[in-house]
Design a protein around this motif. Structure first.
Motif, PDB file in Angstrom:
ATOM      1  N   ALA A  80      -3.531   4.148  -1.697  1.00 30.06           N
ATOM      2  CA  ALA A  80      -3.693   3.046  -2.842  1.00 30.06           C
ATOM      3  C   ALA A  80      -3.409   1.907  -2.226  1.00 30.06           C
ATOM      4  CB  ALA A  80      -3.174   3.513  -4.124  1.00 30.06           C
ATOM      5  N   ALA A  81      -3.725   0.603  -2.667  1.00 29.09           N
ATOM      6  CA  ALA A  81      -3.145  -0.583  -1.932  1.00 29.09           C
ATOM      7  C   ALA A  81      -3.335  -1.617  -3.626  1.00 29.09           C
ATOM      8  CB  ALA A  81      -4.094  -1.142  -1.104  1.00 29.09           C
ATOM      9  N   ILE A  82      -2.506  -2.739  -3.435  1.00 30.92           N
ATOM     10  CA  ILE A  82      -2.555  -3.532  -4.421  1.00 30.92           C
ATOM     11  C   ILE A  82      -2.197  -4.910  -3.962  1.00 30.92           C
ATOM     12  CG2 ILE A  82      -0.145  -3.361  -5.003  1.00 30.92           C
ATOM     13  CD1 ILE A  82      -1.033  -3.382  -7.917  1.00 30.92           C
ATOM     14  N   ARG A  83      -2.898  -5.990  -4.436  1.00 28.45           N
ATOM     15  CA  ARG A  83      -2.884  -7.248  -3.824  1.00 28.45           C
ATOM     16  C   ARG A  83      -1.462  -7.828  -4.262  1.00 28.45           C
ATOM     17  NH1 ARG A  83      -7.809  -9.830  -2.565  1.00 28.45           N
ATOM     18  NH2 ARG A  83      -9.604  -8.734  -3.562  1.00 28.45           N
ATOM     19  N   TRP A  84      -0.993  -8.966  -3.694  1.00 31.75           N
ATOM     20  CA  TRP A  84       0.250  -9.435  -4.142  1.00 31.75           C
ATOM     21  C   TRP A  84       0.482  -9.891  -5.347  1.00 31.75           C
ATOM     22  CZ3 TRP A  84       0.792 -14.486  -6.250  1.00 31.75           C
ATOM     23  CH2 TRP A  84      -0.417 -14.975  -6.420  1.00 31.75           C
ATOM     24  N   SER A  85      -0.554 -10.239  -6.383  1.00 33.09           N
ATOM     25  CA  SER A  85      -0.413 -10.729  -7.665  1.00 33.09           C
ATOM     26  C   SER A  85      -0.559  -9.228  -8.536  1.00 33.09           C
ATOM     27  CB  SER A  85      -1.668 -11.399  -8.045  1.00 33.09           C
ATOM     28  OG  SER A  85      -2.881 -10.566  -7.785  1.00 33.09           O
ATOM     29  N   GLY A  86      -0.800  -8.352  -8.023  1.00 33.02           N
ATOM     30  CA  GLY A  86      -0.848  -7.069  -9.005  1.00 33.02           C
ATOM     31  C   GLY A  86      -2.308  -6.721  -9.101  1.00 33.02           C
ATOM     32  N   SER A  87      -3.176  -7.437  -8.810  1.00 35.02           N
ATOM     33  CA  SER A  87      -4.554  -7.342  -9.133  1.00 35.02           C
ATOM     34  C   SER A  87      -5.073  -6.305  -8.054  1.00 35.02           C
ATOM     35  CB  SER A  87      -5.478  -8.763  -9.351  1.00 35.02           C
ATOM     36  OG  SER A  87      -5.369  -9.267  -8.045  1.00 35.02           O
ATOM     37  N   SER A  88      -6.445  -5.959  -8.309  1.00 36.96           N
ATOM     38  CA  SER A  88      -7.336  -5.400  -7.622  1.00 36.96           C
ATOM     39  C   SER A  88      -6.775  -4.284  -6.893  1.00 36.96           C
ATOM     40  CB  SER A  88      -7.804  -6.126  -6.341  1.00 36.96           C
ATOM     41  OG  SER A  88      -8.502  -7.317  -6.777  1.00 36.96           O
TER      42      SER A  88
ATOM     43  N   GLY B  58       0.739  -1.075  -0.029  1.00 34.10           N
ATOM     44  CA  GLY B  58      -0.044   0.115   0.019  1.00 34.10           C
ATOM     45  C   GLY B  58       0.804   1.385   0.075  1.00 34.10           C
ATOM     46  N   TRP B  59       0.032   2.232  -0.355  1.00 35.86           N
ATOM     47  CA  TRP B  59       0.734   3.615  -0.254  1.00 35.86           C
ATOM     48  C   TRP B  59      -0.155   4.561   0.408  1.00 35.86           C
ATOM     49  CZ3 TRP B  59       5.388   5.188  -2.099  1.00 35.86           C
ATOM     50  CH2 TRP B  59       5.956   4.516  -3.100  1.00 35.86           C
ATOM     51  N   PHE B  60       0.659   5.174   1.612  1.00 36.66           N
ATOM     52  CA  PHE B  60       0.018   6.236   2.536  1.00 36.66           C
ATOM     53  C   PHE B  60       0.692   7.206   2.366  1.00 36.66           C
ATOM     54  CE2 PHE B  60      -2.730   3.197   5.069  1.00 36.66           C
ATOM     55  CZ  PHE B  60      -2.400   2.144   4.541  1.00 36.66           C
ATOM     56  N   ARG B  61      -0.050   8.671   2.813  1.00 38.80           N
ATOM     57  CA  ARG B  61       0.789   9.743   3.027  1.00 38.80           C
ATOM     58  C   ARG B  61       0.274  10.612   4.206  1.00 38.80           C
ATOM     59  NH1 ARG B  61      -2.570  12.690  -2.116  1.00 38.80           N
ATOM     60  NH2 ARG B  61      -4.531  13.111  -1.076  1.00 38.80           N
ATOM     61  N   GLN B  62       1.494  11.642   4.545  1.00 38.19           N
ATOM     62  CA  GLN B  62       0.991  12.457   5.672  1.00 38.19           C
ATOM     63  C   GLN B  62       1.092  13.787   5.160  1.00 38.19           C
ATOM     64  OE1 GLN B  62       3.173  11.262   9.238  1.00 38.19           O
ATOM     65  NE2 GLN B  62       1.639  12.181  10.448  1.00 38.19           N
ATOM     66  N   ALA B  63       0.206  14.684   5.200  1.00 39.55           N
ATOM     67  CA  ALA B  63       0.545  16.218   5.028  1.00 39.55           C
ATOM     68  C   ALA B  63       0.912  16.597   6.277  1.00 39.55           C
ATOM     69  CB  ALA B  63      -0.846  16.695   4.455  1.00 39.55           C
ATOM     70  N   PRO B  64       1.454  17.787   6.096  1.00 39.06           N
ATOM     71  CA  PRO B  64       1.777  18.630   7.598  1.00 39.06           C
ATOM     72  C   PRO B  64       0.635  19.045   8.314  1.00 39.06           C
ATOM     73  CG  PRO B  64       2.972  19.644   5.541  1.00 39.06           C
ATOM     74  CD  PRO B  64       1.800  18.682   5.118  1.00 39.06           C
ATOM     75  N   GLY B  65       0.700  18.616   9.595  1.00 37.56           N
ATOM     76  CA  GLY B  65      -0.223  18.676  10.467  1.00 37.56           C
ATOM     77  C   GLY B  65      -1.451  17.605  10.672  1.00 37.56           C
ATOM     78  N   ARG B  66      -1.366  16.623   9.782  1.00 37.35           N
ATOM     79  CA  ARG B  66      -2.404  15.827   9.478  1.00 37.35           C
ATOM     80  C   ARG B  66      -2.050  14.372   9.866  1.00 37.35           C
ATOM     81  NH1 ARG B  66      -6.229  16.972   4.505  1.00 37.35           N
ATOM     82  NH2 ARG B  66      -7.190  15.373   5.483  1.00 37.35           N
ATOM     83  N   GLU B  67      -3.052  13.561   9.895  1.00 40.04           N
ATOM     84  CA  GLU B  67      -2.741  12.122  10.178  1.00 40.04           C
ATOM     85  C   GLU B  67      -2.496  11.461   9.009  1.00 40.04           C
ATOM     86  OE1 GLU B  67      -6.110  11.364  13.897  1.00 40.04           O
ATOM     87  OE2 GLU B  67      -6.384  10.613  11.836  1.00 40.04           O
TER      88      GLU B  67
END
Length: 130
Positions: A50-58, A36-45
Motif C-alpha cells: 500500500a501507499a499514501i501521499r504526503w497529505s494522507g490522500s489517495s 509505502g508499505w511492502f512485504r517479503q514472504a519467505p523465498g519471495r521477492e
C-alpha cells in the motif's frame, strides 16, 4: 535523511487483525514524504502492499489486500500505520515501511515500485496461522 522504525508485528490466527506502525525521525518534514508499505514472504521477492501521499490522500493498495488493509498516516505524530484485518496465511511476511520525497512519474504508476523509495525501515514480522 529520515529513519523509519516499524512495530506491531506478531503472530495471529487466520481471520484476525494486526496494526502495524512506522515512526519516522523526520521532524517537521515528515509531511514532505510519500509513504509505502511492502512485504517479503519467505523465498519471495519484496512486494508492494500500500501507499499514501504526503497529505494522507489517495490510499493505494495491491490487489491481494484491497478491502482488508487500510493505510493511514498522522503527520503530527510522524507515524504511518497499516491496519490489517481478515488476515490470511498468505499475508505472512516481513513488512517494511518506506519513504520517498517524490515519485518520478504518476503516483498510481510509480507508488508500487521499490526503486521509487529512498528510505526503508528494518521490518517487522507478521505470521498468520491457519
Amino acid at each position: 535523511q529520515v529513519q523509519l522504525v516499524e512495530s506491531g508485528g506478531g503472530s495471529v490466527q487466520a481471520g484476525g487483525s494486526l496494526r502495524l506502525s512506522c515512526v519516522a525521525s523526520a521532524g517537521r518534514t515528515f509531511n514532505n514524504y510519500a509513504m509505502g508499505w511492502f512485504r517479503q514472504a519467505p523465498g519471495r521477492e519484496l512486494d508492494f502492499v500500500a501507499a499514501i501521499r504526503w497529505s494522507g490522500s489517495s490510499p493505494y493498495y495491491a490487489e491481494p489486500v484491497k478491502g482488508r488493509f487500510t493505510i493511514s498516516r498522522d503527520n503530527l505524530a510522524n507515524t504511518l500505520s497499516l491496519q490489517m484485518n481478515s488476515l490470511k496465511p498468505e499475508d505472512t511476511a516481513v513488512y517494511y515501511c518506506a519513504a520517498t520525497t517524490s515519485y518520478s512519474g504518476s503516483y498510481y504508476q510509480r507508488a508500487s515500485r521499490i526503486d521509487e523509495y529512498d528510505y526503508w525501515g528494518q521490518g517487522t514480522q507478521v505470521t498468520v496461522s491457519s
